[in-house]
Design a protein around this motif. Structure first.
Motif, PDB file in Angstrom:
ATOM      1  N   GLY A 143      41.877  29.722 -17.639  1.00 25.04           N
ATOM      2  CA  GLY A 143      41.751  28.830 -16.506  1.00 25.04           C
ATOM      3  C   GLY A 143      40.637  29.349 -15.543  1.00 25.04           C
ATOM      4  O   GLY A 143      39.424  30.026 -16.137  1.00 25.04           O
TER       5      GLY A 143
ATOM      6  N   GLU B 261      44.827  26.012 -14.544  1.00 26.23           N
ATOM      7  CA  GLU B 261      45.173  26.745 -15.747  1.00 26.23           C
ATOM      8  C   GLU B 261      45.351  25.610 -17.044  1.00 26.23           C
ATOM      9  O   GLU B 261      46.021  24.704 -16.738  1.00 26.23           O
ATOM     10  CB  GLU B 261      46.726  27.313 -15.567  1.00 26.23           C
ATOM     11  CG  GLU B 261      47.595  27.830 -16.568  1.00 26.23           C
ATOM     12  CD  GLU B 261      48.894  28.090 -16.367  1.00 26.23           C
ATOM     13  OE1 GLU B 261      49.622  28.081 -17.236  1.00 26.23           O
ATOM     14  OE2 GLU B 261      49.255  28.403 -15.163  1.00 26.23           O
TER      15      GLU B 261
ATOM     16  N   VAL C 291      46.608  20.528 -18.024  1.00 23.02           N
ATOM     17  CA  VAL C 291      45.934  21.176 -17.242  1.00 23.02           C
ATOM     18  C   VAL C 291      46.706  21.317 -15.729  1.00 23.02           C
ATOM     19  O   VAL C 291      47.278  20.106 -15.329  1.00 23.02           O
ATOM     20  CB  VAL C 291      44.548  20.791 -16.991  1.00 23.02           C
ATOM     21  CG1 VAL C 291      44.102  21.294 -15.694  1.00 23.02           C
ATOM     22  CG2 VAL C 291      44.026  20.561 -18.033  1.00 23.02           C
TER      23      VAL C 291
END
Length: 188
Positions: free
Chosen positions: A144, A158, A168
């Motif tokens: 990330g 992340e 995501v």
């Protein structure tokens, strides 16, 4: 469609697309990073489901929008859908952002912030670092990214699976929202 329902749906859609775009008065907000499509470094063709929650109302159900996202070296194109209607179309060529909006889409939907979030998720970290204003820092690894305003965490991204075929989670602490992007490669 019932006009009352339409207004409510478009109000909810405004939340989902802008993710509480207006920054708090005491914070300047995140920098508007609008990188040229050529710096993306790869084509994208994704079908996405965006789920957005305000951090101040984390117990409320998320607002959901379906999106088609395509990008190549020349341009980025996005189409947002709610209730089987196209409510937003954006095109970015690195110089001009062209937008078509549904008449009921609230003014709070800020396409510049949508483009910024796309850049923060998909563009290479080094390209983002080169454009950060003084005092901002981006840390990135395979899992990330974290964007800091001086020493304060402002945003984290992340990656769960790949960016193109996975999830995501973008957590914008500075502007107060959580955005979950579920993506699948578009195509046969």
């Amino acid at each position: 469609m019932n006009p009352m329902i339409s207004r409510r749906v478009f109000g909810l859609l405004a939340l989902a697309l802008t993710a509480c775009a207006a920054p708090r008065k005491r914070d300047p907000g995140l920098p508007l990073l609008h990188l040229p499509p050529a710096e993306l470094g790869r084509p994208l063709s994704l079908v996405q489901r965006l789920s957005v929650r305000r951090l101040a109302a984390i117990d409320e159900p998320p607002q959901v929008v379906d999106v088609l996202l395509e990008a190549d070296a020349a341009s980025l194109r996005l189409a947002g859908f709610a209730l089987n209607q196209r409510v937003l179309t954006m095109s970015w060529d690195g110089q001009a952002l062209t937008v078509q909006r549904h008449p009921l889409l609230p003014a709070q939907v800020e396409e510049k912030r949508i483009l910024r979030d796309l850049c923060l998720v998909y563009w290479p970290a080094e390209s983002l670092r080169q454009r950060l204003p003084e005092g901002w820092l981006l840390r990135a690894d395979a899992g990330g990214r974290r964007l800091f305003d001086a020493d304060r965490l402002a945003l984290s991204v992340e990656f769960q699976g790949s960016e193109e075929n996975g999830r995501v989670l973008l957590l914008n602490l500075l502007e107060g929202y959580e955005l979950l992007i579920e993506s699948k490669l578009q195509g046969p």
